[in-house]
Write an enzyme that holds these catalytic residues in place. Structure first.
Site, PDB file in Angstrom:
ATOM      1  N   SER A  78     -16.640  -2.458   5.920  1.00 12.56           N
ATOM      2  CA  SER A  78     -17.876  -1.680   5.844  1.00 12.56           C
ATOM      3  C   SER A  78     -18.014  -1.011   4.476  1.00 12.56           C
ATOM      4  O   SER A  78     -17.032  -0.704   3.803  1.00 12.56           O
ATOM      5  CB  SER A  78     -17.904  -0.611   6.925  1.00 12.56           C
ATOM      6  OG  SER A  78     -17.728  -1.181   8.195  1.00 12.56           O
TER       7      SER A  78
HETATM    8  N1  SAH Z   1     -14.102  -1.148  10.349  1.00 12.81           N
HETATM    9  C1  SAH Z   1     -13.974  -2.473   9.814  1.00 12.81           C
HETATM   10  C2  SAH Z   1     -15.263  -3.232  10.061  1.00 12.81           C
HETATM   11  C3  SAH Z   1     -15.041  -4.643  10.262  1.00 12.81           C
HETATM   12  S1  SAH Z   1     -16.489  -5.564  10.720  1.00 12.81           S
HETATM   13  C4  SAH Z   1     -13.670  -2.414   8.336  1.00 12.81           C
HETATM   14  O1  SAH Z   1     -14.138  -1.498   7.673  1.00 12.81           O
HETATM   15  O2  SAH Z   1     -13.005  -3.304   7.826  1.00 12.81           O
HETATM   16  C5  SAH Z   1     -16.436  -5.474  12.484  1.00 12.81           C
HETATM   17  C6  SAH Z   1     -15.174  -5.966  13.164  1.00 12.81           C
HETATM   18  O3  SAH Z   1     -15.412  -5.925  14.557  1.00 12.81           O
HETATM   19  C7  SAH Z   1     -14.775  -7.398  12.819  1.00 12.81           C
HETATM   20  O4  SAH Z   1     -13.451  -7.427  12.386  1.00 12.81           O
HETATM   21  C8  SAH Z   1     -14.942  -8.136  14.150  1.00 12.81           C
HETATM   22  O5  SAH Z   1     -14.003  -9.194  14.335  1.00 12.81           O
HETATM   23  C9  SAH Z   1     -14.731  -7.022  15.149  1.00 12.81           C
HETATM   24  N2  SAH Z   1     -15.296  -7.260  16.472  1.00 12.81           N
HETATM   25  C10 SAH Z   1     -16.483  -7.831  16.801  1.00 12.81           C
HETATM   26  N3  SAH Z   1     -16.631  -7.865  18.129  1.00 12.81           N
HETATM   27  C11 SAH Z   1     -15.518  -7.285  18.667  1.00 12.81           C
HETATM   28  C12 SAH Z   1     -15.078  -7.015  19.994  1.00 12.81           C
HETATM   29  N4  SAH Z   1     -15.799  -7.353  21.069  1.00 12.81           N
HETATM   30  N5  SAH Z   1     -13.878  -6.415  20.173  1.00 12.81           N
HETATM   31  C13 SAH Z   1     -13.105  -6.065  19.107  1.00 12.81           C
HETATM   32  N6  SAH Z   1     -13.466  -6.294  17.825  1.00 12.81           N
HETATM   33  C14 SAH Z   1     -14.659  -6.899  17.609  1.00 12.81           C
END
Ligand code: SAH
Length: 228
Positions: A78
């Site tokens: 993010s």
């Molecule tokens: N906070 C993270 C954001 C990553 S993007 C950062 O700053 O790096 C969102 C993440 O949510 C991705 O890694 C994706 O694989 C995960 N995600 C999507 N759906 C999900 C679910 N149902 N359960 C767990 N993780 C999920």
């Protein structure tokens, strides 16, 4: 209390180099202040935390720009402003000690939370991302984090209720299962919806249900079903 200060661990010798220098990080802090972030401890932390360690080496020189960056598997780390805004929205609403994060991704938001609260639980559906995040958090000696490979839509009932829940991928609406895992007066910050209509929302659990406040437009990847 926190078990480690990630910014003073001996593994950070690379922290003063080039685009990851103290000056570059200070610029990020100024940018966050300009964007309206006011929480001083959070600003200090984000100016110190080595975000370049949460992205591929090829992207490290962009790590202190206020931008989201690809982390593989179609996912992104993010934007720092968004991390700051969501964290601030949680901290000011319910002073959490115990936080559940859905979507560990790179582990950067997890590291921010773990540096500010007593205990963090984080669920990620992509095993390969979770392994990388686990290694990064361990290298920063953040030991107050428990990670799990799973579908975050179900929450983590064994450790509920949580003071706060932070969701970093967007469901179409407010997931009731997660609301039920909040303590009364606890809060959840999450993106809701798709595309141009997606908004950041803050949900406060009440004795009889919950209240929702819309904060601002955002742009997150969708919350997906199942594991990968
Ligand atoms: N906070 C993270 C954001 C990553 S993007 C950062 O700053 O790096 C969102 C993440 O949510 C991705 O890694 C994706 O694989 C995960 N995600 C999507 N759906 C999900 C679910 N149902 N359960 C767990 N993780 C999920």
């Amino acid at each position: 209390m926190r078990e480690a200060d990630p910014t003073h661990s001996p593994g950070l010798k690379d922290a003063g180099v080039g685009m990851t220098s103290a000056r570059t990080r200070e610029r990020l802090r100024r940018r966050l202040v300009q964007a309206g972030i006011r929480h001083v401890e959070l600003l200090d932390l984000m100016a110190r935390l080595p975000r370049h360690r949460f992205v591929d080496e090829a992207l490290a020189s962009h790590a202190y720009e206020d931008a989201s960056l690809p982390i593989g598997h179609g996912q992104t780390i993010s934007q720092p402003y968004t991390v700051a805004r969501m964290t601030e929205a949680l901290l000011e609403a319910c002073q959490p000690q115990c936080v559940l994060e859905i979507g560990s991704g790179s582990g950067y938001q997890t590291a921010v939370l773990a540096s500010l609260v007593r205990r963090v639980y984080s669920i990620e559906r992509v095993a390969a991302l979770l392994d990388l995040a686990r290694g990064r958090l361990a290298a920063l000696r953040l030991r107050n984090v428990r990670l799990r490979h799973g579908d975050g839509a179900f929450g983590w009932p064994e450790y509920a209720p949580f003071d706060a829940i932070l969701v970093t991928a967007a469901p179409p609406g407010i997931p009731r299962t997660l609301v039920q895992q909040l303590r009364v007066d606890g809060c959840m910050v999450l993106p809701i919806g798709l595309g141009a209509d997606q908004v950041l929302a803050r949900v406060i659990r009440t004795p009889v249900g919950y209240e929702t406040e819309i904060l601002e437009p955002v742009n997150f990847v969708p919350l997906l079903n199942g594991l990968s």
